[in-house]
Design a protein around this motif. Structure first.
Motif, short mmCIF file in Angstrom:
data_model
loop_
_atom_site.label_atom_id
_atom_site.label_comp_id
_atom_site.label_asym_id
_atom_site.label_seq_id
_atom_site.Cartn_x
_atom_site.Cartn_y
_atom_site.Cartn_z
N LEU A 92 0.53 4.74 -2.42
CA LEU A 92 -0.59 5.04 -1.58
C LEU A 92 -2.02 5.40 -2.22
O LEU A 92 -2.94 5.16 -1.50
N VAL A 106 -6.33 -0.74 2.94
CA VAL A 106 -5.40 0.13 3.54
C VAL A 106 -6.16 0.39 5.02
O VAL A 106 -5.50 0.51 6.10
N ILE A 157 0.90 -1.21 -0.02
CA ILE A 157 0.23 0.04 -0.02
C ILE A 157 0.66 1.46 0.03
O ILE A 157 0.58 2.38 0.31
#
Length: 279
Positions: free
Chosen positions: A201, A212, A184
């Motif tokens: 991200l 996430v 992530i």
């Protein structure tokens, strides 16, 4: 800025040096564990005279100077301990707030619609992030920063005590999920500190927000941080060694300044200036 550990070490090592190279400084009745012969009149050191030798009236000013130096040393040790407690409290408070904030984040930022691209007349493409995406990224980055600060604080001061070292290792356990975090956009170093790749991200938030949330929310890193904070606070009184626990004596007792203690410490009167230079 010096670390709390280095400040404490300067004070502690001088006390330990004095204790280990002579008899007990604090009237505990325990013999020194190193070079105790320095204190005997029959020592071969210093031309056949013990370091103490005979105490004449001219030595009294040196004794009083030593007493003053030791008083300042104890005060300095207490001041360093207070500074440590303040930094510990601030570090835990900042991380606790960041953890609370990240648990409030709505990681579902709206999918790919959270990113809007526009092309200018000269062909330049500009990507604009939605406010929800910006808030999510900011919250995650702030949390990672505060968590890194906590790791740094405990690692920098790990040699203060075994309890501090244990907590430093505890906060560094982000490494066991390094591969998952990497997916992530959060790279985890060998020391446990995190570095965020905003592009990766952003992609994770827009394409797989639930992942996430699982890794960073209340059931993930934020929840783990809360447990680490609680554990650290439960050990707070053990983290920074007092003079008593560090030397195995009651360094603040009146016996510190008894005539017998001063006599035994008189061999260190020449180190008075050195004591003060360490403070």
């Amino acid at each position: 800025m010096s670390t709390i550990s280095s400040m404490a070490r300067n004070n502690y090592l001088m006390l330990r040096y004095a204790q280990n190279t002579g008899q007990s400084l604090f009237n505990t009745g325990k013999s020194a564990n190193k070079t105790s012969s320095l204190w005997s009149d029959g020592s071969s050191m210093l031309g056949g005279y013990g370091l103490l030798g005979s105490i004449s009236s001219s030595s009294m000013s040196g004794l009083m100077g030593l007493r003053s130096g030791m008083t300042e040393l104890v005060k300095s040790y207490d001041s360093t301990a207070k500074a440590f407690k303040t930094e510990f409290s601030d570090t835990m408070s900042d991380l606790s707030k960041a953890s609370a904030d990240i648990k409030k984040i709505n990681f579902d930022v709206g999918g790919k619609s959270a990113l809007t691209q526009t092309t200018s007349e000269d062909g330049t493409v500009t990507t604009t992030k939605s406010s929800e995406l910006v808030d999510a990224l900011k919250g995650i980055e702030d949390f990672a920063s505060k968590y890194n600060d906590a790791i740094g604080f405990f690692k920098d001061n790990a040699d203060l005590s075994k309890y501090m070292k244990n907590i430093a290792n505890t906060f560094s356990d982000t490494t066991y999920r390094a591969k998952q975090f990497s997916g992530i956009g959060i790279a985890v170093g060998n020391d446990g500190k995190m570095k965020i790749d905003e592009d990766v991200l952003t992609k994770a938030l827009t394409e797989n927000p639930s992942k996430v949330g699982r890794l960073l929310g209340k059931d993930g890193l934020a929840g783990m941080a809360d447990r680490h904070i609680s554990f650290a606070k439960s050990q707070q009184n053990r983290l920074f060694p007092s003079i008593s626990s560090a030397l195995g004596i009651n360094g603040k007792s009146s016996s510190l300044y008894s005539s017998n203690s001063l006599m035994r410490m008189s061999g260190y009167s020449s180190l008075g200036n050195l004591f003060n230079s360490w403070i």
